[in-house]
Write a protein that holds these residues in place. Sequence first.
Motif, PDB file in Angstrom:
ATOM      1  N   GLN A 122       0.806  -1.208   0.000  1.00 57.16           N
ATOM      2  CA  GLN A 122       0.000   0.000   0.000  1.00 57.16           C
ATOM      3  C   GLN A 122       0.845   1.267   0.000  1.00 57.16           C
ATOM      4  O   GLN A 122       0.419   2.305  -0.511  1.00 57.16           O
ATOM      5  CB  GLN A 122      -0.933  -0.017   1.222  1.00 57.16           C
ATOM      6  N   ASN A 123       2.037   1.189   0.543  1.00 56.89           N
ATOM      7  CA  ASN A 123       2.886   2.382   0.626  1.00 56.89           C
ATOM      8  C   ASN A 123       3.255   2.907  -0.761  1.00 56.89           C
ATOM      9  O   ASN A 123       3.150   4.106  -1.038  1.00 56.89           O
ATOM     10  CB  ASN A 123       4.157   2.050   1.415  1.00 56.89           C
ATOM     11  N   SER A 125       1.635   2.216  -3.528  1.00 58.51           N
ATOM     12  CA  SER A 125       0.398   2.630  -4.200  1.00 58.51           C
ATOM     13  C   SER A 125      -0.015   4.030  -3.785  1.00 58.51           C
ATOM     14  O   SER A 125      -0.444   4.838  -4.622  1.00 58.51           O
ATOM     15  CB  SER A 125      -0.728   1.628  -3.885  1.00 58.51           C
ATOM     16  N   ASP A 126       0.122   4.327  -2.493  1.00 61.79           N
ATOM     17  CA  ASP A 126      -0.241   5.662  -2.011  1.00 61.79           C
ATOM     18  C   ASP A 126       0.690   6.729  -2.578  1.00 61.79           C
ATOM     19  O   ASP A 126       0.257   7.834  -2.923  1.00 61.79           O
ATOM     20  CB  ASP A 126      -0.205   5.695  -0.483  1.00 61.79           C
ATOM     21  N   MET A 127       1.966   6.410  -2.675  1.00 57.87           N
ATOM     22  CA  MET A 127       2.924   7.364  -3.236  1.00 57.87           C
ATOM     23  C   MET A 127       2.619   7.624  -4.707  1.00 57.87           C
ATOM     24  O   MET A 127       2.690   8.762  -5.187  1.00 57.87           O
ATOM     25  CB  MET A 127       4.341   6.834  -3.083  1.00 57.87           C
ATOM     26  N   SER A 129      -0.284   7.190  -6.333  1.00 54.66           N
ATOM     27  CA  SER A 129      -1.618   7.746  -6.589  1.00 54.66           C
ATOM     28  C   SER A 129      -1.751   9.200  -6.172  1.00 54.66           C
ATOM     29  O   SER A 129      -2.779   9.825  -6.447  1.00 54.66           O
ATOM     30  CB  SER A 129      -2.680   6.905  -5.878  1.00 54.66           C
ATOM     31  N   HIS A 131      -1.794  10.305  -2.997  1.00 54.89           N
ATOM     32  CA  HIS A 131      -2.487  10.452  -1.718  1.00 54.89           C
ATOM     33  C   HIS A 131      -1.595  11.038  -0.635  1.00 54.89           C
ATOM     34  O   HIS A 131      -2.091  11.450   0.415  1.00 54.89           O
ATOM     35  CB  HIS A 131      -3.028   9.088  -1.260  1.00 54.89           C
ATOM     36  N   ILE A 132      -0.301  11.053  -0.888  1.00 55.49           N
ATOM     37  CA  ILE A 132       0.651  11.564   0.101  1.00 55.49           C
ATOM     38  C   ILE A 132       1.181  12.905  -0.384  1.00 55.49           C
ATOM     39  O   ILE A 132       1.669  13.027  -1.519  1.00 55.49           O
ATOM     40  CB  ILE A 132       1.811  10.571   0.309  1.00 55.49           C
ATOM     41  N   ARG A 150       5.787   7.328   5.627  1.00 59.07           N
ATOM     42  CA  ARG A 150       4.542   6.613   5.339  1.00 59.07           C
ATOM     43  C   ARG A 150       4.585   5.205   5.924  1.00 59.07           C
ATOM     44  O   ARG A 150       3.584   4.723   6.486  1.00 59.07           O
ATOM     45  CB  ARG A 150       4.328   6.553   3.821  1.00 59.07           C
ATOM     46  N   LYS A 154       2.190   3.537   8.857  1.00 57.52           N
ATOM     47  CA  LYS A 154       1.465   2.278   8.672  1.00 57.52           C
ATOM     48  C   LYS A 154       1.640   1.356   9.873  1.00 57.52           C
ATOM     49  O   LYS A 154       0.714   0.642  10.279  1.00 57.52           O
ATOM     50  CB  LYS A 154       1.959   1.576   7.404  1.00 57.52           C
TER      51      LYS A 154
END
Length: 322
Positions: A122-123, A125-127, A129, A131-132, A150, A154
């Motif tokens: 997920q880390n 993916s968040d970077m 997308s 989201h961070i 991040r 988590k």
Amino acid sequence: MLEFYKTNETGKTEKIDAPMPGCWISAVAPTSEERDFLIHEIGVLPEFVKSSLDEEESAHIDYDDDADQTLVIFDYPNVNDETRRFSIDRNGEQMSVQYSTMPIGIVVLKGYIVTISLHENQNISDMASGHIKGVDTRLKTRFLLTLLLRISQKYLIYLRQIDRISSRMEKKLYKSAQNKELIEMLGLEKSLVYFSTSLKSDESTLSKIMRGRQIKLYEDDEDLLEDVMIEIKQAIEMCSIYSGILSSTMATFANVISNNMNIVMKILAVITLVVELPNIIFGFYGMNVEGLIEPYAWFPLTLAIVACVIAIIIFKKKDMFD
């Protein structure tokens, strides 16, 4: 799978088709062809790629003077795929799963920053997308610290989930101590052991980064690095507290179960003794001998009832039925 991202002049990180200077290369479960591309086209050292894809690799930092590359291996928390979090059982209730940790490799080299991981997480993916906030592929040190921040966050999220699940399991154990709840709590305790080991390795890696020898630190990045260290230390403390609580809880309920078993065995032994008295009396009157007192059916039956009542009263006074 290889993906390429670059932060444009407006500060937005976008996906691009091919690598270019100042971009981020994300390699998730790369194939042999993709590994060759990282080694021969991008210039990542083969040993760095191999270390990043080793599940047993512990967190550390490595630097190669000749290639001017730095490898940072960092453990991130992960939920096992075979028991996804908050899966629903046949009764519609939420069940806990087991956590583990996996390594991710971040390679800092001239013109690029490369992340290599064996599994999707997920880390990354968040970077990717967006989201961070604060992700900038052009600033490699800041990008590295943002990813580590991040990951540390988590840990805290998963630790709070473990605490909620253990509290739910504890309430169930108060009502009925079953193997199912105890096995789930054992899985949570095992997860905390994984977290504790990985967090200590991550803390050691961060301490080396703070020295600024392998990773060049800028003044604007010092606060970010301190935030990462604070989060990791908080996660270590929370992990230690939750692990102690969970261990003591399981030990307490194990003693409760053992005590309940002793009580059940005591009651069964008392009932056996009470029931055995009529058998003894009927056995005497069932023998083919003369001279027995009142050799009629009503007498041994009455005597057996009286003996049982007296035995029950005696055992009751001694609290043998509690």
